[in-house]
Design an enzyme around this catalytic site. Sequence first.
Site, PDB file in Angstrom:
ATOM      1  N   PRO A 155       0.812  -1.219   0.000  1.00 40.55           N
ATOM      2  CA  PRO A 155       0.000   0.000   0.000  1.00 40.55           C
ATOM      3  C   PRO A 155       0.847   1.271   0.000  1.00 40.55           C
ATOM      4  CG  PRO A 155      -0.268  -1.240   2.065  1.00 40.55           C
ATOM      5  CD  PRO A 155       0.590  -2.060   1.170  1.00 40.55           C
ATOM      6  N   GLU A 209       3.333  -7.860   8.021  1.00 38.72           N
ATOM      7  CA  GLU A 209       3.406  -6.403   8.158  1.00 38.72           C
ATOM      8  C   GLU A 209       4.380  -5.756   7.182  1.00 38.72           C
ATOM      9  OE1 GLU A 209       1.058  -5.168  10.162  1.00 38.72           O
ATOM     10  OE2 GLU A 209       0.651  -7.296  10.374  1.00 38.72           O
ATOM     11  N   ARG A 231      -5.753  -9.562 -20.484  1.00 45.22           N
ATOM     12  CA  ARG A 231      -6.862  -9.173 -21.350  1.00 45.22           C
ATOM     13  C   ARG A 231      -6.432  -8.262 -22.491  1.00 45.22           C
ATOM     14  NH1 ARG A 231      -8.971  -4.334 -20.393  1.00 45.22           N
ATOM     15  NH2 ARG A 231     -11.121  -4.759 -20.995  1.00 45.22           N
ATOM     16  N   ASP A 287     -11.870   0.925 -23.409  1.00 41.03           N
ATOM     17  CA  ASP A 287     -11.860   0.771 -21.955  1.00 41.03           C
ATOM     18  C   ASP A 287     -11.821   2.121 -21.247  1.00 41.03           C
ATOM     19  OD1 ASP A 287     -11.695  -1.945 -22.044  1.00 41.03           O
ATOM     20  OD2 ASP A 287      -9.532  -2.037 -21.687  1.00 41.03           O
TER      21      ASP A 287
HETATM   22  N1  ADE Z   1      -0.581  -5.187  -0.025  1.00 43.79           N
HETATM   23  C1  ADE Z   1      -1.411  -4.868   0.989  1.00 43.79           C
HETATM   24  N2  ADE Z   1      -2.243  -3.885   0.635  1.00 43.79           N
HETATM   25  C2  ADE Z   1      -1.957  -3.571  -0.661  1.00 43.79           C
HETATM   26  C3  ADE Z   1      -2.461  -2.629  -1.579  1.00 43.79           C
HETATM   27  N3  ADE Z   1      -3.440  -1.774  -1.286  1.00 43.79           N
HETATM   28  N4  ADE Z   1      -1.917  -2.583  -2.810  1.00 43.79           N
HETATM   29  C4  ADE Z   1      -0.907  -3.412  -3.124  1.00 43.79           C
HETATM   30  N5  ADE Z   1      -0.388  -4.312  -2.296  1.00 43.79           N
HETATM   31  C5  ADE Z   1      -0.899  -4.405  -1.062  1.00 43.79           C
END
Ligand code: ADE
Length: 254
Positions: free
Chosen positions: A90, A117, A155, A169
């Site tokens: 993230p 984590e 795709r 798209d």
């Molecule tokens: N791993 C955990 N959360 C994630 C996310 N939002 N995007 C990519 N990998 C992740």
Amino acid sequence: MIRFDIVTLFPELFGPHMASGVTRRAFDSRQVQVRLWPLRDFADGPYRRVDDRPFGGGPGMVMLAQPLQRALEAVHAERGDLPAVVHFTPTGRTLTQAQVQEMAAGSGAVLLCGRYEGVDQRFLDRHVTQEVSLGDYVLSGGELPALVLLDAVARLQPGVLPAPSHEQDSFSDGLLEAPAYTRPEQWVTPAGALPVPPVLLSGHHAQIAAWRRGQSLVLTAKRRPDLIAAARAAGRLDEADERVLRQFAPDDTL
Ligand code: ADE
């Protein structure tokens, strides 16, 4: 041919996805090759440890650098080249269709699916070339993001979708796609009959294209004004587009 080497603690998550839907063609035809590398195979000791507690304390576990390094060495030995190494987290940059298109035109990558984590930062600093996020929310690991990338790349392979499908798209031209309708022309519901927008039945291709462009612009302006600003800055909006947008927001708030 594109080859993805996927380093993961959960290789079993990938098979069902690759065996289903339209994208299956890309995998069956080997246009997109996938090689799975179960991380535990590269771990030490009777417990095949892949994680440990974080230095400095705190909750959760951190993935060890050493098994990841061994997995990467095995990938390099088999592939013979050094592709991009993508880590899903993230804290990465949000994946875009432009990045997907770039991937689809390349020779592939190593996809590193983290769990727990996080991953020891020293491994990331040494080996990872791109950190990719799916969005501003937290998943329990990188497997679903890896599947998302595989799907989006598969795709786009020739022969997977009907000819020009993906040119329309959402995001391919920087705007959201116009809504779609199919039979019946009148859908009779308890709340009344719902017709299809008449222009779509007119057979008039130029008018249909103009209507779709208008829908696209208005939807994008409502939901993703950032994309309108970007399209404008890139010179991708013409006078007719600006007229549609002014009608949608006559006070020029766009
Ligand atoms: N791993 C955990 N959360 C994630 C996310 N939002 N995007 C990519 N990998 C992740």
